[in-house]
Design a protein around this motif. Sequence first.
Motif, PDB file in Angstrom:
ATOM      1  N   PHE A 145      40.894  43.419  41.095  1.00  0.00           N
ATOM      2  CA  PHE A 145      40.886  42.222  41.087  1.00  0.00           C
ATOM      3  C   PHE A 145      41.501  41.752  39.544  1.00  0.00           C
ATOM      4  O   PHE A 145      40.221  41.946  38.620  1.00  0.00           O
ATOM      5  CB  PHE A 145      39.676  41.432  41.459  1.00  0.00           C
ATOM      6  CG  PHE A 145      39.300  40.089  41.613  1.00  0.00           C
ATOM      7  CD1 PHE A 145      39.873  39.465  42.623  1.00  0.00           C
ATOM      8  CD2 PHE A 145      39.330  39.178  40.170  1.00  0.00           C
ATOM      9  CE1 PHE A 145      39.691  37.797  42.406  1.00  0.00           C
ATOM     10  CE2 PHE A 145      39.066  37.789  40.439  1.00  0.00           C
ATOM     11  CZ  PHE A 145      39.499  37.312  41.439  1.00  0.00           C
ATOM     12  N   SER A 146      42.429  40.989  39.213  1.00  0.00           N
ATOM     13  CA  SER A 146      42.638  41.121  37.780  1.00  0.00           C
ATOM     14  C   SER A 146      43.001  39.706  37.229  1.00  0.00           C
ATOM     15  O   SER A 146      43.408  39.441  36.555  1.00  0.00           O
ATOM     16  CB  SER A 146      43.940  41.839  37.603  1.00  0.00           C
ATOM     17  OG  SER A 146      44.950  41.621  38.450  1.00  0.00           O
ATOM     18  N   ASN A 147      43.090  38.642  38.266  1.00  0.00           N
ATOM     19  CA  ASN A 147      43.325  37.182  38.065  1.00  0.00           C
ATOM     20  C   ASN A 147      41.961  36.492  38.177  1.00  0.00           C
ATOM     21  O   ASN A 147      41.452  35.967  39.203  1.00  0.00           O
ATOM     22  CB  ASN A 147      44.167  36.735  39.177  1.00  0.00           C
ATOM     23  CG  ASN A 147      44.831  35.548  38.653  1.00  0.00           C
ATOM     24  OD1 ASN A 147      44.889  35.245  37.480  1.00  0.00           O
ATOM     25  ND2 ASN A 147      45.935  35.070  39.374  1.00  0.00           N
ATOM     26  N   SER A 148      41.258  36.155  36.959  1.00  0.00           N
ATOM     27  CA  SER A 148      40.007  35.309  36.878  1.00  0.00           C
ATOM     28  C   SER A 148      40.216  33.925  37.513  1.00  0.00           C
ATOM     29  O   SER A 148      41.267  33.249  37.161  1.00  0.00           O
ATOM     30  CB  SER A 148      39.684  35.268  35.450  1.00  0.00           C
ATOM     31  OG  SER A 148      40.522  34.815  34.682  1.00  0.00           O
ATOM     32  N   MET A 149      39.210  33.707  38.178  1.00  0.00           N
ATOM     33  CA  MET A 149      39.105  32.213  38.889  1.00  0.00           C
ATOM     34  C   MET A 149      38.022  31.496  37.841  1.00  0.00           C
ATOM     35  O   MET A 149      36.863  31.982  37.756  1.00  0.00           O
ATOM     36  CB  MET A 149      38.990  32.301  40.267  1.00  0.00           C
ATOM     37  CG  MET A 149      38.872  30.835  40.886  1.00  0.00           C
ATOM     38  SD  MET A 149      37.398  30.157  40.964  1.00  0.00           S
ATOM     39  CE  MET A 149      36.486  31.174  41.619  1.00  0.00           C
ATOM     40  N   SER A 150      38.081  30.232  37.964  1.00  0.00           N
ATOM     41  CA  SER A 150      37.105  29.216  37.415  1.00  0.00           C
ATOM     42  C   SER A 150      36.888  28.019  38.157  1.00  0.00           C
ATOM     43  O   SER A 150      38.010  27.586  38.653  1.00  0.00           O
ATOM     44  CB  SER A 150      37.146  29.004  35.768  1.00  0.00           C
ATOM     45  OG  SER A 150      37.162  29.998  35.021  1.00  0.00           O
TER      46      SER A 150
END
Length: 731
Positions: A145-150
């Motif tokens: 999982f390489s696409n950080s989410m906020s």
Amino acid sequence: MFIRKAIDLEGGKTITIETGKMAKQADGAVVASMGDTMVLATVVSSKTPPPPNQDFFPLQVEYREKYSAAGKFPGGFIKREGRPSEKEILSARLIDRALRPLFPDGYYQDTQIIISVISSDQLNDADVLGGIAASAAIMVSDIPFSNSMSEVRVGRINGEFIINPNINELSRSDIDISIGGTAGTICMLEGEMDEISEAEMLDAIRFGHEAIKKICSLQDEIAAEVAKPKRSFLPIAAPEDLQESIAELCAVSLKELAYMPLAKEERAEKTSEIYKSVTQKILARYKEEISADDIAADPAKALYLNEQIISGHIHDIEKKVMRHMILDDAKRLDGRTLEEVRPISIELGLIPRAHGSALFTRGETQALVTLTLGTKKDAQMIDTLIDDTEKRFMLHYNFPPFSVGETGRVGGVGRREIGHGNLAERAVKKVAPSDTEFPYTIRIVSDILESNGSSSMASVCGGTLAAMDGGVPLTKPVSGIAMGLIKEGERYAVLSDILGNEDHLGDMDFKVAGTRDGITACQMDIKIDGLDYHILEQALEQSKKGRLHILEKMTDAISDPREEIGRYAPRLSTIQVPVDAIGMIIGKGGETIRSITEETGAEINVEDDGTVTIAAPSGEGASAAIETIKTLISKPEVGLVYSGKVRDIREELGAFVEFLPKTDGLVHISEIAKERVSKVSDYLKPGDRIKVKLIDIRKDPRTGKTRYALSMKALLDVPPESENGSPAQGE
């Protein structure tokens, strides 16, 4: 390795993320804090390969609020946390919906994310903080999982946007919207608004996205410092020659089927036949070509005989066919244009005993919605970390399996039902009357009878109609519509009023509800990366057209709330009494208020500020209770007529009558009748209810007590219409 980093957002809000101290045996663990609110997020993903026939991602997101975090005891008899509350379920859904589409396609490992609120300052809600912590925990793990989410919450006070408003700020805000996204795009929205415009909505999203970019950058920095290698992952896909074989057998038939405007059930049957026929043909073909020895020598050969792999690729072809039909020909599965809303029919008042009801049908989606009006006693007590509140407006949503032609277990309410009900509730709640204007507890129940696309928006429309049918004075009607998106490269199409298949095979589910004057609630889930703002702008404008069209159909059915509430609804009346009279109304141990309830059949609630609410099945019962209360708190006045109860008889003296609570007067034997009375018991007996006139008040010089002289005789020549004396004192 312990790492701790912080970021300052607009408005003095600081978010801190740390890892390497707690829960080190989890694949990833992070503590995030804002103010004195802290959450611990952990993630664990199974390293055991999923079963060969599994074709879904088993992600479980749990959000839990520990009462100890706020120094509180849980409510109820069992003093420990039990099953998740609605608030916890809704918070878990916010996080799940934002994270799920960011995992790589074909990753089917059993994965569990647990977010625990370990400290609460009872000012900052931990839900969006939990989303940040969950993403950061995955980023520092070895999970691919390489696409950080906020996630952030956006509010607006006096025209100024604010990030992560606290509870006090939210009470003054006209926007409460939670936004989840990556540095490049928005992937989740959920919120309620005070009839804002589409342009204002876009501005709020853009404002929130700027903060999201900063928080994602902070997560990326922490992940780079942890530098934990990602585990190897190879998604299982059908071999190229198998894909070609499947396409040869079904591409044409699926395309022909897509262009047929069929009902949902008929389309499902014909699609199922294609899946079954193609699967059987492929299996028959490769069973002849591939032996057990071939599979032993090359395990990948087993894919040719895997029904899930075959079915999965047929599904991919079906998806491609439908998407290209929409993009190439602007044609949809049911033959509609891109902006066309399905036919709508509305029936009102069809449930005799409900306080209001509506049957709302849009295409193949149908909601039977009922209204129940209750008293303050029916309000729901909500116990949360932040405060204990009383909920007097609720909308509940039920989705039985028969609504989609299936069988299934009928048990407790599922997460989806709670989420859809909450969205519809937020939409309609914005136009509901205040407690002072309409002192009822309002419960709306939406039972979905048929479903083929956006039953939650049908619940918004049906809920509005049922409330208006039941006489609830909504300020304005609210309607809702679900928008979809098909996007391939630079080409895209925005769809109004999407079908179930268009949701399933499309790239977006964007639900928008509101009045003619603006948006009151929204929910959006995006399945692709890189949603452009101009597409979002088009979707909002297109949704407004659809919303107004549906509102026209609704106002054709009922333009204003009924003037009277439902026939079987309780009648509520409200009066204000002096605060120092509350004790007199309640009486010792509640004795007085209970006696009024027994005599009139009315339910009485007394607020600390002296507001008295009376509920009764009939107007007569309510009037009787009101008059009794007014009489109770009034002072005796000569010349007024009272309804009293004979307490005692003295044969040669007269009858003692309680004409006000705890206040007795004497009807002298000479004041009973015009003729001479020799025996009081010939005219009266204890327990009789009689009308008397107060003719004199005097103090006994010996005892200092006040004496009240009453008369029955004085009323014998008084016309009936004038017997009540003062309206406040009569029966």
